[in-house]
Design an enzyme around this catalytic site. Structure first.
Site, PDB file in Angstrom:
ATOM      1  N   ARG A 116     -69.397   7.768 -18.163  1.00  0.00           N
ATOM      2  CA  ARG A 116     -69.726   9.360 -18.340  1.00  0.00           C
ATOM      3  C   ARG A 116     -70.712   9.541 -19.503  1.00  0.00           C
ATOM      4  NH1 ARG A 116     -65.310  11.383 -22.351  1.00  0.00           N
ATOM      5  NH2 ARG A 116     -63.685   9.661 -21.810  1.00  0.00           N
TER       6      ARG A 116
ATOM      7  N   ARG B 114     -50.423  12.724 -27.576  1.00  0.00           N
ATOM      8  CA  ARG B 114     -50.788  11.481 -27.059  1.00  0.00           C
ATOM      9  C   ARG B 114     -50.733  10.323 -28.158  1.00  0.00           C
ATOM     10  NH1 ARG B 114     -56.662  11.378 -24.652  1.00  0.00           N
ATOM     11  NH2 ARG B 114     -57.374  11.050 -26.547  1.00  0.00           N
TER      12      ARG B 114
ATOM     13  N   HIS C 259     -69.196  13.831 -27.767  1.00  0.00           N
ATOM     14  CA  HIS C 259     -68.597  14.515 -28.978  1.00  0.00           C
ATOM     15  C   HIS C 259     -68.984  15.639 -29.345  1.00  0.00           C
ATOM     16  CE1 HIS C 259     -66.445  14.310 -32.834  1.00  0.00           C
ATOM     17  NE2 HIS C 259     -67.602  14.545 -33.453  1.00  0.00           N
TER      18      HIS C 259
ATOM     19  N   ARG D 176     -55.120  14.651 -29.974  1.00  0.00           N
ATOM     20  CA  ARG D 176     -55.668  13.280 -29.883  1.00  0.00           C
ATOM     21  C   ARG D 176     -55.242  12.672 -31.201  1.00  0.00           C
ATOM     22  NH1 ARG D 176     -59.841  16.848 -28.491  1.00  0.00           N
ATOM     23  NH2 ARG D 176     -60.407  17.024 -26.417  1.00  0.00           N
TER      24      ARG D 176
ATOM     25  N   CYS E 293     -55.584  17.874 -19.034  1.00  0.00           N
ATOM     26  CA  CYS E 293     -56.031  18.055 -20.416  1.00  0.00           C
ATOM     27  C   CYS E 293     -57.381  17.332 -20.403  1.00  0.00           C
ATOM     28  CB  CYS E 293     -55.195  17.408 -21.426  1.00  0.00           C
ATOM     29  SG  CYS E 293     -55.036  15.507 -21.109  1.00  0.00           S
TER      30      CYS E 293
ATOM     31  N   ASN F 284     -61.322  13.562 -17.599  1.00  0.00           N
ATOM     32  CA  ASN F 284     -62.478  12.776 -17.855  1.00  0.00           C
ATOM     33  C   ASN F 284     -62.495  11.232 -17.705  1.00  0.00           C
ATOM     34  OD1 ASN F 284     -63.116  15.273 -19.071  1.00  0.00           O
ATOM     35  ND2 ASN F 284     -62.649  14.408 -21.443  1.00  0.00           N
TER      36      ASN F 284
END
Lengths: 89, 571
Positions: free
Chosen positions: B464, B331, B188, B295, B501, B453
């Site tokens: 991750r 999304r 983040h 998002r 993206c 990602n």
């Protein structure tokens, strides 16, 4: 004076509805209580109201005693209806 | 002097005072007090002071993050002035207890009461009481609590980690950089820093424990070095670097009004990723061609209940209006995994990234999904809306989601509410199964957008967020590149466009490969848009073709990376 309400707010009286009710009652001089089952809570105390954990569908009684009890009750009823917390029964 | 090495996740150089977000220890001792009136007066004074601090926070939040989030602080204010709580504390003081002890006793009782409730939501309210108690206790003990919303001079934030709710209070004018103990490239903190265009260094392991509050810090978001108590010489060196960085940025500015086109005239779209409406401004100032990823889960997080249809409609409408006809890819709700929404009471899972999340939740809890789709479709008339579904693994899932969308659309039309005819319905490719059969999806979707990602973590089976396996997060792994090629070729076979993206779309090593493979849309954080546009303007898609052929014969991620870097140097 007192009035009985049936709670229809989806998650019951959680933080947001409690914040609204307590903020509504606090400015008045009269004493206000919320009764649920056999316990009663000071309607001007968020901790006391929240700790009742009133669920949706529950029936509660709100009573107001004092010089401005009518105005207090009107304000509370207004919050219940405008915020969709429940309805009078 | 202290030198720390971390992972550089957002470039730039910052020189400012450290603002350490460490929660101080507040040990409470029981004491016998003599002057009861003075002790009660001390408590009253602290309550008044704390009240004004909370009010400042709340008013600041109303400006930056909106009324809904500020409501949390309103609840804190009521707790602070709770008559029952104050009365109990005063009772204890009258029995000669010191204010600190009285406060701790009373609030602990309430915390325990809430924690013992069998309702998960109420259990979490204990945290609100703790928060208020801590603030009040710090006030009584004259200890200053770090509070990000009160920052009013230039600082570098030093913390163990940053949470979305913490950063919601930040005044971005004053924050010059982030240094954290944990986190990786996609944490983040990293994403936020890139969106804000400030440097960030994560994974320093010890920064929050070893850097003193208010000390002078230098951080280099390209090398990952953090210096505390730097020498005059070092300061000069970094100031020079900072100036150079600024100059470079200025030379990039001219690309903000140029089209996104390669040296040989191949046009692409360079668009931005956003989480909230305010993020659009920096995308537009950097000349983004639109939004490639909105998002929407951030509309659902850090609050107590689901956003209503009208609330969402207002947000989507403003996004589209602000874009003035430029496309917006939205999304649908992608929660679960690392993004928690407490009020949905989703069961705790031992393996959330492979569990009940995103479209899997939406197809099951359709009311939530339908509300979002209604809001989106109603807003569709205000611009070029493209809706995509996250975490699609099978064709059935896509068909079901699309069917629900079309059903909602029909309902709206029966109610006399028109839906834009330009509306595109697409999906994300994040799961290897979807990537492999992209050609099948392309026959039924209007577009595909690759979310790298997740695609990388699912392809290499490496979380991750887990630093022990972060070496496996390899965007240039031949398997990842082959999957991307499969998706692009599959979509083009059926005349559909493909976007990307994930973080990879703005990566200078990946861009030449992606352009060579024919990616149509690159979506990235606003701070990467200009450099990506400049890089693409210098590359010839045609000339890249032979390099791409060679890259696809390479066997490891590091061979690919080495090859592309050498190739770029030679160009």
């Amino acid at each position: 004076m007192e009035k009985t309400f049936k709670i229809s707010a989806l998650d019951g009286l959680h933080a947001r509805p409690c914040t609204l009710l307590v903020s509504a009652a606090t400015p008045f001089k009269s004493e206000a209580t919320l009764r649920y089952k056999d316990r009663s809570a000071n309607l001007k105390s968020i901790m006391s109201v929240m700790s009742q954990a009133v669920p949706t569908g529950a029936v509660i009684t709100i009573s107001a005693v004092g010089e401005d009890e009518v105005a207090l009750m009107e304000r509370v009823v207004d919050i219940f209806i405008s915020q969709g917390l429940g309805e009078e029964c | 002097m202290l030198e720390l090495q971390g992972i550089a996740v957002s470039s730039g150089i910052a020189i400012a005072k450290a603002y350490c977000l460490v929660e101080p220890e507040l040990p409470v001792e029981k004491m016998e007090i003599e002057n009861i009136d003075a002790e009660i007066a001390r408590l009253n004074e602290t309550i008044i002071k704390t009240k004004s601090v909370l009010e400042t926070i709340r008013n600041g939040m109303t400006d930056t993050v909106g009324e809904e989030q500020a409501a949390i602080i309103s609840a804190h204010l009521l707790i602070l002035e709770d008559p029952e709580m104050i009365a109990s504390m005063k009772d204890k003081i009258k029995q000669h207890a010191n204010a600190e002890y009285a406060l701790k006793e009373v609030t602990d009782t309430f915390v325990q009461l809430f924690e013992s409730m069998d309702n998960a939501y109420m259990q979490e309210r204990a945290a609100d009481i703790k928060d208020v108690a801590k603030r009040l206790l710090a006030g009584l003990m004259n200890v200053e609590l770090p509070d990000v919303s009160l920052i009013s001079s230039e600082v570098i934030i030093v913390a163990e980690d940053l949470t979305p709710s913490m950063t919601a209070q930040l005044d971005t004018r004053f924050v010059k950089g982030f240094v954290t103990d944990i986190g990786g490239k996609t944490s983040h903190t990293a994403i936020l820093a890139r969106a804000m265009g400030i440097p960030a260094i994560v994974g320093t392991k010890t920064a929050s424990k070893s850097i003193p509050h208010c000390s002078m810090l230098i951080m280099d978001g390209d090398s990952g070095i953090v210096l505390e108590g730097a020498t005059e010489e070092q300061q000069q060196h970094y100031r020079a670097l900072q100036r150079e960085f600024k100059l470079q940025n200025e030379s990039l500015q001219k690309f903000s009004s140029l089209p996104s086109r390669s040296a040989d005239g191949h046009s692409v779209e360079i668009v931005g990723n956003i989480s909230k409406i305010e993020d659009i401004d920096s995308i537009l100032t950097n000349g983004g061609d639109g939004i490639g990823l909105f998002r929407t889960e951030f509309l659902y997080m850090d609050r107590d209940e689901l956003p209503t249809e009208d609330e969402q409609y207002d947000v989507y409408k403003s996004v589209l209006t602000k874009l003035e006809g430029k496309p917006a890819v939205v999304r649908t709700l992608d929660i679960g995994g690392d993004k928690e929404v407490p009020y949905l009471s989703l069961p705790h899972e031992s393996n959330p990234f492979l569990g009940y999340r995103a479209i899997r939740i939406c197809l099951n809890q359709q009311a939530i999904f339908r509300t979002q789709l209604r809001a989106l479709l109603r807003a569709s008339n205000y611009g070029d809306l493209r809706i995509m579904f996250p975490m699609i693994a099978t064709l059935e899932e896509f068909r079901e989601a699309k069917e629900i969308l079309l059903d909602v659309k029909q309902q709206l039309e029966t109610e006399g509410i028109p839906v834009s005819e330009k509306l595109q319905i697409g999906m994300m490719i994040e799961i290897p199964s979807a990537a492999i059969i992209a050609d099948l999806f392309a026959q039924e979707a209007d577009f595909l957008s690759i979310g790298t990602n997740d695609l990388i973590q699912y392809t290499l089976a490496a979380d991750r967020m887990n630093e022990s396996v972060s070496y496996l997060y390899q965007p240039y792994h031949p398997a990842v590149l082959r999957l991307i090629k499969t998706v692009i070729d599959g979509a083009h076979l059926h005349g559909k466009w493909v976007g990307m993206c994930g973080e990879m779309a703005g990566d200078t090593t990946a861009i030449p490969i992606l352009l060579g493979l024919g990616l149509d849309e690159f979506s990235m954080s606003s701070s990467s848009i200009l450099s990506a546009r400049r890089q693409i303007a210098q590359l010839s898609k045609e000339k890249l073709a032979t390099h791409i052929e060679h890259i696809f014969t390479l066997r490891t991620s590091s061979e690919v990376e080495q090859y592309v870097k050498t190739m770029l140097m030679e160009m």
